[in-house]
Design a protein around this motif. Structure first.
Motif, PDB file in Angstrom:
ATOM      1  N   ASN A  53       0.778  -1.097  -0.115  1.00 24.82           N
ATOM      2  CA  ASN A  53      -0.134  -0.133   0.026  1.00 24.82           C
ATOM      3  C   ASN A  53       0.883   1.166  -0.064  1.00 24.82           C
ATOM      4  O   ASN A  53       0.416   2.358  -0.072  1.00 24.82           O
ATOM      5  N   SER A  54       1.907   1.230  -0.010  1.00 26.85           N
ATOM      6  CA  SER A  54       3.171   2.029  -0.102  1.00 26.85           C
ATOM      7  C   SER A  54       3.770   2.093  -1.297  1.00 26.85           C
ATOM      8  O   SER A  54       4.504   0.926  -1.745  1.00 26.85           O
TER       9      SER A  54
ATOM     10  N   THR B  52      -3.484  -3.752  -5.981  1.00 26.99           N
ATOM     11  CA  THR B  52      -3.957  -2.647  -5.803  1.00 26.99           C
ATOM     12  C   THR B  52      -3.454  -2.052  -4.312  1.00 26.99           C
ATOM     13  O   THR B  52      -3.768  -2.973  -3.394  1.00 26.99           O
ATOM     14  N   PRO B  53      -3.132  -0.986  -3.921  1.00 33.79           N
ATOM     15  CA  PRO B  53      -2.898  -0.425  -2.781  1.00 33.79           C
ATOM     16  C   PRO B  53      -4.085  -0.329  -1.666  1.00 33.79           C
ATOM     17  O   PRO B  53      -4.916   0.225  -2.083  1.00 33.79           O
ATOM     18  N   TYR B  54      -4.004  -1.402  -0.755  1.00 37.48           N
ATOM     19  CA  TYR B  54      -4.946  -1.367   0.162  1.00 37.48           C
ATOM     20  C   TYR B  54      -5.017  -0.468   1.129  1.00 37.48           C
ATOM     21  O   TYR B  54      -4.172   0.357   1.572  1.00 37.48           O
ATOM     22  N   TYR B  55      -6.162  -0.235   1.809  1.00 36.89           N
ATOM     23  CA  TYR B  55      -6.533   0.509   2.709  1.00 36.89           C
ATOM     24  C   TYR B  55      -6.677   2.255   2.314  1.00 36.89           C
ATOM     25  O   TYR B  55      -7.537   2.738   2.918  1.00 36.89           O
ATOM     26  N   ASN B  56      -5.691   2.679   1.718  1.00 33.89           N
ATOM     27  CA  ASN B  56      -5.418   3.802   1.371  1.00 33.89           C
ATOM     28  C   ASN B  56      -6.660   4.226   0.592  1.00 33.89           C
ATOM     29  O   ASN B  56      -7.147   5.663   0.577  1.00 33.89           O
ATOM     30  N   LYS B  57      -7.281   3.639  -0.285  1.00 33.80           N
ATOM     31  CA  LYS B  57      -8.431   3.712  -1.211  1.00 33.80           C
ATOM     32  C   LYS B  57      -8.029   4.984  -2.020  1.00 33.80           C
ATOM     33  O   LYS B  57      -8.633   6.115  -2.064  1.00 33.80           O
TER      34      LYS B  57
ATOM     35  N   HIS C 114       0.445   5.087  -9.490  1.00 34.47           N
ATOM     36  CA  HIS C 114       1.011   4.037  -8.628  1.00 34.47           C
ATOM     37  C   HIS C 114       1.861   2.996  -9.496  1.00 34.47           C
ATOM     38  O   HIS C 114       2.759   2.645  -9.313  1.00 34.47           O
TER      39      HIS C 114
ATOM     40  N   THR D 194      -9.529  -5.296  -0.754  1.00 36.91           N
ATOM     41  CA  THR D 194      -8.414  -4.056  -0.676  1.00 36.91           C
ATOM     42  C   THR D 194      -9.267  -2.784  -0.245  1.00 36.91           C
ATOM     43  O   THR D 194      -8.761  -1.817  -0.008  1.00 36.91           O
TER      44      THR D 194
END
Length: 296
Positions: free
Chosen positions: A80-81, A104-109, A118, A139
């Motif tokens: 997620n980074s 896909t970067p999770y939590y960040n939405k 990204h 995610t």
């Protein structure tokens, strides 16, 4: 290069959570013998979220070394980074992986533009074939086909693992992306239909315990033998479903332990399979001819 049955390999652990390197080597040999077409190391099923960066890289190196170039190794390197994903992808390239799989970067939405930037940034930073991975159920972010189509024009982004199980979504990706863009299923139950729509294979949880059957299923679907592929998928459907009685990889690690392939270790916050699901999963395994040598 990346087609057919691709196992989303579990990461074996001792009951205390330490990594079991011998069992990992044996799992790789099992898949080489059973006809698995490629291996994903340290994806969701490999508990990527609970491994340290050092462990993550060690597992990739170990799998690459054990495979010995016989089939492709795809390293899970998403994060997620963006900066961390670049580092993991660089390490996977150095380890000799054939490609990387980036969730896909999770939590960040992030927004769709954020997703584009990204993945484009990682692709430009590391010269290795890269597969996108869309699994919104885990995610909390959904990469739309329009964004996938934009990313399909980026050099070294070669395909996507689409795990929604939405066949209309899969068709939209096929329609919008170049012919050489690799569409892979991330949903065992609908993988046959996705391949028949124009997909190339399946990144599979079920292949951990039934690798020969999943390799044959993908071979039939890729050959356009729809009737035979669907018949085999129907035989496997109860197993596909039982392997998600609780969050992946809880059921599949329990099944592999019951088959004597690994010990029962799994890392918190994941826990061992609830006792109420032992019999339903055993029954599903028996129905597809997997004979239990139960340790649990």
């Amino acid at each position: 290069m990346i087609t057919g049955s691709i196992v989303a390999l579990v990461t074996p652990m001792y009951p205390n959570g330490e990594l079991d390197w011998e069992a990992l080597d044996q799992l790789v040999e099992f898949h080489l013998a059973e006809g698995t077409d490629a291996i994903v190391a340290v994806g969701t099923s490999g508990e990527s979220a609970t491994l340290s960066v050092a462990e993550h890289c060690q597992v990739i190196k170990r799998v690459v070394a054990q495979v010995r170039g016989k089939i492709p190794v795809i390293a899970g390197t998403g994060a997620n980074s963006t900066a961390e994903a670049v580092v993991l992808t660089q390490e996977a390239k150095a380890a000799g992986a054939d490609a990387c799989l980036l969730v896909t970067p999770y939590y960040n939405k992030p927004t769709q533009e954020g997703l584009y930037q990204h993945f484009a940034h990682i692709a430009k930073a590391v010269d290795i074939p890269q597969l996108l991975y869309n699994v919104p159920g885990r995610t909390a972010v959904d990469m739309l086909p329009e964004t996938v189509a934009r990313l399909a024009t980026v050099t070294n982004i070669i395909g996507i693992k689409e795990a929604t199980g939405d066949l209309a979504r899969a068709q939209s990706i096929v329609d919008q992306c170049p012919d050489d863009f690799v569409l892979l299923s991330g949903d065992d139950a609908t993988a046959v239909e996705l391949i028949l729509l124009g997909g190339k294979g399946n990144i599979s949880v079920t292949a951990n315990v039934a690798p020969k059957q999943m390799a044959e299923l993908c071979r039939l679907a890729n050959a356009g033998q729809s009737e035979q592929a669907r018949a085999l998928n129907n035989q496997l459907m109860s197993l596909h479903q039982a392997l998600f009685l609780e969050s992946n990889p809880i059921p599949v690690k329990w099944a592999l332990s019951a088959l004597g392939k690994i010990q029962s270790g799994i890392r918190l916050p994941l826990t061992e399979l609830s006792s109420e699901f032992h019999e339903p999963l055993k029954l599903a395994m028996e129905q597809v001819g997997l004979v239990s040598q139960s340790r649990v």
